[in-house]
Design a protein around this motif. Structure first.
Motif, short mmCIF file in Angstrom:
data_model
loop_
_atom_site.label_atom_id
_atom_site.label_comp_id
_atom_site.label_asym_id
_atom_site.label_seq_id
_atom_site.Cartn_x
_atom_site.Cartn_y
_atom_site.Cartn_z
N ARG B 164 23.77 -24.03 44.18
CA ARG B 164 22.90 -24.86 43.31
C ARG B 164 23.35 -24.74 41.86
O ARG B 164 23.36 -25.71 41.11
N TYR B 165 23.74 -23.51 41.47
CA TYR B 165 24.19 -23.28 40.09
C TYR B 165 25.53 -24.00 39.83
O TYR B 165 25.70 -24.67 38.81
N SER B 166 26.45 -23.87 40.80
CA SER B 166 27.80 -24.43 40.59
C SER B 166 27.84 -25.95 40.65
O SER B 166 28.58 -26.59 39.94
N GLY B 168 25.04 -28.01 40.67
CA GLY B 168 23.78 -28.62 40.21
C GLY B 168 23.96 -29.92 39.43
O GLY B 168 23.26 -30.90 39.66
N ARG B 169 24.94 -29.91 38.52
CA ARG B 169 25.05 -31.10 37.66
C ARG B 169 25.67 -32.30 38.38
O ARG B 169 25.74 -33.39 37.85
N LYS B 170 26.12 -32.07 39.62
CA LYS B 170 26.67 -33.19 40.39
C LYS B 170 25.60 -33.87 41.24
O LYS B 170 25.90 -34.82 41.98
N GLY B 171 24.37 -33.35 41.20
CA GLY B 171 23.27 -34.01 41.91
C GLY B 171 22.87 -33.30 43.19
O GLY B 171 23.64 -32.54 43.78
N GLN B 172 21.62 -33.59 43.61
CA GLN B 172 21.02 -32.91 44.77
C GLN B 172 21.80 -33.17 46.06
O GLN B 172 21.96 -32.29 46.89
#
Lengths: 602, 195
Positions: B164-166, B168-172
């Motif tokens: 989720r941390y790695s 995360g910014r690419k979306g759920q």
């Protein structure tokens, strides 16, 4: 808050937490990521730039620190040789605000031409030197370095090594202090900032006194720590080697030095008096050892540990066992498992789609002597090209070429230099060639980036470290013409015939000439074209295509009957479609992809 | 607890993303961590390795001594053999079986896999194939992380947090896909471990 940071990211964070406002440097492994990190993550709080070379970076840093900005300079170990001229005057002057220089050394020569120990520079320049052991200390020592710099009015050197700069460890993050946004007028303090002999005389005496003051202060500083354990063996060490010492000598007493110039003489004498055998464990030169010996203390060091390469734990253990400092571990006979012999190495080669390939193919054919320089193109010294015959320092190629000319060697000659290296230190030797009437071909391999160190900008590019497209780009061709070079030729680096003609034309010219091979690094253009294929009907297994040294050109499993050799094949996952191999194929067997077919590299 | 991992592969295969996920999980579990890397020329298709040391005690050196690695996690089969001297007698060799052939003298893959089979504790997994099946073509690294996770004394949930941390910014969607990939890798190791 905790974060996992590489040493270089931690130096960048340290700059932030030390209130540093200006950071300059020239890229060089293993130091490059400090400024890359600042340019991308701390751009709002700090000005950072890739300067033309390390000396320019150091002068700019001195000017900013004279102006009242806390400042940092970064360099790799050999870059210190370039900036040292300017470091030495800044030691005499001091500054209005803190100034730290971070040097990242390369024991083990992972990506350098030598293994020089930059701790000598601290002794030469007479400045304090801090050496961190991990990312936490990398960050903390920048903050500490600024404090010391301002307390004693001196630049401070911080020494990293590859193992610090590139390893990641846990760091407790802090805050940035308040720093003034504006600075006042520039100080007109001639006797402080002008190193003319009459003032420099007094400055020198001040520098000597300053080092004595720092040494006295150091004796009670928390930078140096003693870990008391068994006193049969006492070890003095510093930096990353301390972590190796703790693994290899878990029971020894250890004096870990955080500041290694000057050394805390009283503390060392006291520690030495309480242990039976005193040992200095330091990578590379016996810098601590010789100073401790000069105190009249009996100490072991380089009689046990090699002055070459890294002292990694496994190697340190071997030396320690040979000297009977620790007992050898009983080796458990392992079952014979998977001792797979001859695992081939994957050495670095020109990338598929590299613009340098054609030039080295041609130079190999022309059999000319080639003075080389520092950058990816030094791979041209490897097979199958074997076509870069010297390499020593940044910008050296053009001077060495001139030397061949004045030595009157019986053949015409060439040197290779990259675009970033040309701006770094290639212009003065080119001016020298022009002025002194030299003969030889200077090949400027313009791939629009500083490739080897990770694709940083330089004055021939239109963007900056912050990736802003605001930089003024200097064109190389008009520049060298303005320098008086009469024969200048620019060619498309991906066109083998054009490159070859360019070489031939320039070699004929009786005087200094410049051949500019233009072609973007595949990492800059990021526009791989569809892969080529080998038409096995046409391939005669002559292996000419292997002479372009491309990792995408491999052997197929099909033999050519007439010579019994395997035919060639292009690995479609590696090929970037530059077409150089197809241009040298004598039978036209390497074919362009069909129009409209999508690139496999996408 | 101590966990010494050697990550192996070829420059550009992205072994550092594996280190990021495991590293995050370790820090979230309150463990100490050190990770050694070498950059430079190895970026260009050379062999790359990273040492990842995790412990509930203070870690000094960031380098795993020979014969001490608990796991060799290799995203390329030939590279897995290069580091076998580091493996402890109880250690696990977890390797991808899809070769990365950028050299002309790449050995016979069959022989390589046979050598992997000689290591007492091993998992060999076609991670590229599995990632493709899961419609996560760039997910090879997470298949490998999932497979190796079976031999790590780290809470599996914490590894998911690492994803989720790695990612995360690419979306759920990407996060979920990679967590599913991680789980599939672990399941494969559970069913196919050598002993």
């Amino acid at each position: 808050m905790k974060a996992i940071l590489s040493g270089n990211e931690a130096f960048a964070r340290g700059a932030y937490e030390a209130g540093i406002q200006v950071v300059t440097g020239y890229p060089g492994t293993p130091s490059s990521e400090i400024i890359t990190t600042i340019g991308s993550q701390y751009n709002d709080d700090m000005y950072s730039e890739w300067s033309t070379n390390e000396k320019v970076a150091m002068d700019a840093a001195a000017g900013a620190a004279y102006s009242g900005r806390r400042t940092m300079v970064t360099t790799k170990q050999v870059g210190m040789n370039v900036l040292s001229d300017s470091l030495l005057y800044s030691v005499y002057t001091g500054a209005e605000a803190g100034l730290v220089v971070v040097t990242a050394d390369d024991p083990g020569l992972f990506s350098s031409q030598n293994e020089q120990d930059n701790r000598w520079y601290a002794r030469l320049a007479k400045i304090p030197l801090l050496e961190p052991q991990d990312s936490q200390e990398a960050k903390d020592f920048v903050v500490k370095g600024i404090e010391i710099s301002e307390k004693f009015d001196t630049p401070v050197l911080i020494r990293s090594v590859m193992r610090i700069s590139h390893s990641k460890t846990i760091v407790e993050l802090g805050e940035r202090p308040e720093v003034p946004k504006e600075v006042g007028k520039f100080p007109r303090d001639i006797s402080k900032y002008n190193c003319t002999a009459m003032y420099a005389k007094e400055m020198h005496a001040k520098v000597e006194q300053r080092m004595l003051d720092i040494e006295e202060w150091l004796e009670s500083s928390d930078l140096n720590k003693i870990e008391w354990k068994d006193t049969k063996i006492g070890i003095i060490t510093s930096g990353v080697v301390h972590t190796y010492v703790r693994d290899v000598f878990p029971n020894a007493s250890v004096l870990k030095l955080g500041m290694i110039n000057p050394i805390p003489k009283k503390l060392i004498k006291d520690f030495a008096s309480k242990v039976d055998t005193l040992i200095v464990v330091e990578e590379l030169d016996p810098i601590l050892e010789e100073q401790i010996k000069a105190l009249g203390i009996e100490v072991h060091g380089k009689d046990i540990f090699s002055p070459c390469y890294e002292l990694l734990p496994d190697r340190l253990k071997e030396f320690a066992v040979s000297a009977n400092l620790i007992e050898a571990e009983t080796v458990v006979e392992k079952e014979e498992v998977a001792k797979f012999k001859d695992i081939p190495s994957r050495s670095a080669v020109f990338c598929p789609g590299c613009p340098h390939r054609s030039s080295f193919y041609v130079m190999n054919q022309l059999k000319v002597p080639v003075a080389g320089d520092i950058g990816c193109y030094n791979l041209g010294s490897m097979p199958p090209f074997n076509a870069q015959h010297t390499m020593g320092a940044m910008g050296a190629s053009i001077g060495v070429l001139h030397g061949m000319s004045i030595a009157k060697i019986p053949e015409n000659r060439v040197c290779t230099i990259g675009d970033s290296t040309f701006f770094h230190s290639g212009m003065p030797p080119l001016a020298n060639m022009v002025h002194n009437g030299s003969r030889g071909v200077v090949v400027i391999m313009d791939n629009s980036t500083t490739a080897m160190t990770g694709h940083q900008d330089h004055p021939g590019m239109d963007w900056m470290v912050t990736k802003e497209r605001a930089a003024k780009k200097i064109e190389i061709e008009p520049l060298v013409r303005a320098m008086g070079v009469e024969k200048v030729k620019s060619v498309n680096a991906f066109n083998v015939k054009e490159v070859k003609r360019g070489f031939e034309e320039c070699l004929e010219f009786d005087g200094p000439s410049v051949l500019i091979t233009k072609g973007e690094c595949i990492f800059v253009s990021r526009k791989p074209k569809p892969a080529f294929t080998v038409n096995t009907e046409k391939c005669i297994a002559c292996h000419t295509c292997f002479r372009v040294g491309c990792p995408a050109v491999v052997l197929s499993e099909e033999k050519f009957e007439k010579n019994g050799k395997f035919k060639s094949r292009i690995d479609p996952t590696l090929c970037n479609g530059c077409s150089v191999c197809s241009q040298v194929c004598p039978t036209g067997a390497i074919e362009a992809p069909e129009a409209g077919k999508r690139s496999l590299a996408e | 607890m101590k966990l010494d991992i050697i990550l192996a592969g070829v420059g550009g295969q992205g072994i550092l993303s594996i280190a990021t996920v495991i590293g995050y999980a370790a820090v979230q579990s309150g463990l100490d961590l050190k990770q050694a890397e070498t950059h430079g020329m190895s970026q260009r298709g050379g062999d790359v390795q990273s040492h990842l040391r995790i412990s509930d005690h203070t870690i000094y050196s960031d380098l795993v001594p020979e014969g001490a690695a608990d796991i060799i996690l290799s995203v390329e089969p030939m590279e897995s053999l290069r580091y076998i001297p580091y493996l402890s007698p109880q250690g696990w060799l977890v390797t991808n079986t899809t070769p990365f052939k950028n050299i002309p003298n790449y050995p016979d893959l069959y022989k390589i896999i046979k050598e992997v089979g000689k290591v007492p504790h091993h998992v060999a997994i076609d991670a590229d194939g599995m990632a493709k099946e899961l419609k996560n073509s760039r997910g090879m690294n997470m298949v490998m992380t999932g497979a190796a996770s079976l031999f790590m004394d780290i809470d599996f949930e914490k590894l998911k947090e690492g994803i989720r941390y790695s990612f995360g910014r690419k979306g759920q969607e990407i996060v979920d896909l990679n967590i599913a990939t991680l789980e599939a890798g672990r399941k494969f190791a559970e069913e196919n471990r050598s002993s």
